[in-house]
Design a protein around this motif. Sequence first.
Motif, short mmCIF file in Angstrom:
data_model
loop_
_atom_site.label_atom_id
_atom_site.label_comp_id
_atom_site.label_asym_id
_atom_site.label_seq_id
_atom_site.Cartn_x
_atom_site.Cartn_y
_atom_site.Cartn_z
N UNK A 277 0.87 -1.18 0.00
CA UNK A 277 0.00 0.00 0.00
C UNK A 277 0.90 1.22 0.00
N UNK A 278 0.78 2.03 -1.04
CA UNK A 278 1.60 3.23 -1.18
C UNK A 278 0.88 4.43 -0.60
N UNK A 279 1.52 5.10 0.36
CA UNK A 279 0.95 6.29 0.99
C UNK A 279 1.79 7.50 0.63
N UNK A 280 1.14 8.53 0.12
CA UNK A 280 1.80 9.80 -0.17
C UNK A 280 1.33 10.85 0.83
N UNK A 281 1.96 12.01 0.83
CA UNK A 281 1.53 13.08 1.73
C UNK A 281 0.05 13.39 1.54
N UNK A 282 -0.61 13.69 2.66
CA UNK A 282 -2.06 13.93 2.68
C UNK A 282 -2.85 12.67 2.32
N UNK A 283 -2.31 11.51 2.70
CA UNK A 283 -3.00 10.26 2.43
C UNK A 283 -4.33 10.21 3.17
N UNK A 284 -5.34 9.63 2.53
CA UNK A 284 -6.65 9.47 3.15
C UNK A 284 -6.56 8.30 4.13
N UNK B 7 1.00 -7.10 -5.91
CA UNK B 7 -0.01 -6.07 -6.09
C UNK B 7 0.45 -4.78 -5.44
N UNK B 8 0.28 -3.68 -6.17
CA UNK B 8 0.55 -2.35 -5.63
C UNK B 8 -0.78 -1.60 -5.54
N UNK B 9 -1.11 -1.12 -4.35
CA UNK B 9 -2.35 -0.38 -4.13
C UNK B 9 -2.02 1.03 -3.70
N UNK B 10 -2.52 2.02 -4.46
CA UNK B 10 -2.26 3.42 -4.14
C UNK B 10 -3.46 3.98 -3.39
#
Length: 340
Positions: A9-16, A73-76
């Motif tokens: 699970x890929x988390x970026x800034x301001x992730x929900x 699997x990659x989940x954004x």
Amino acid sequence: MSRPHQVAVLALDEVVAFDLGMPTQIFHAAFHDTEKRLYRVRTCTPDGRPVRSNAGFTVTPDHSLELLAEVDTVLVAGVHYDAPVMTQGTLDASVREALWAAAHRGARIMSICTGAFVLAAAGLLDGRRATTHWAHTDNFRRLFPDVDLDPDVLFVDEGHILTSAGVGAGVDLCLQVVRDDHGSGIANMAARRCVVPPWRPGGQSQYIVHPIPKMTDTSIAKAREWMLEHLHESLDLRTLAAHARMSTRTFTRRFREETGLSPRKWITQQRIERARDLLENSDLSIDQVARHAGFGTGAALRQHMSAMLGVPPSAYRTTFRSAGKEVSGGRPASRTGSGR
């Protein structure tokens, strides 16, 4: 038993925050009959650094983008509306390259809600059908005109790239992936463990304008229960309306208000689900499955399953019988177009 299917699970800034935590709950609730988990879910960020969530807390991950090079699997996860990828359509080069590399080697790529903006900014959705939260439709089309955006569905399955609408639709997508990988029985049990509805088809409306109706004496909920018990029978509109003690016009209107679907389409979807269960868990012939599910003939069942799931009954049974006997880290032959 082979290793669990690996998910990043890929988390970026301001992730929900919901999008970040929910996939772990769903995938870790998927067990084989050995009670061994079928998925392993880990979280990563660019450079492995902490990122801010939209819920006012910071996420400190255990992994960096290097994780994307080794998973199946990659989940954004989605990002908040003021993140740069939402306002400008820009994405850090390292994230773009890691996503491209994962897709190129054949990893399944998924997004939840506004995570579709990330995939689009990486160029992975150009020329493809995709979806995202209905509220961000105009902005998405402005930033990514080369994507065939469909904002009226819960999720879209384009083979190895899958996108979902907002919040709860991510649950539907994750459960659909479990169903594609291991069959309805395991997906339904995962849903039960998480106390969520086991199945909403990808083509179902996001309910953009319809308010949720109050459950009153005029609700058709009891009629739906009756319909589920009589799927094997001929269910014409006049019979259904009479059972609900309504005119056909009133019944049809209230059915759409409560489900977002016409009675006929809803019945077809429920019959498909009944057929899937029988194909996975019984030795009935295709014709017998068709009769029990309400399609009447094997030819009619093949037509409907091919249209909705992309595979005929015999291929579906072979896939999920095989998946039930031996669980692997990869996926059985996938069904395409389940979100169509």
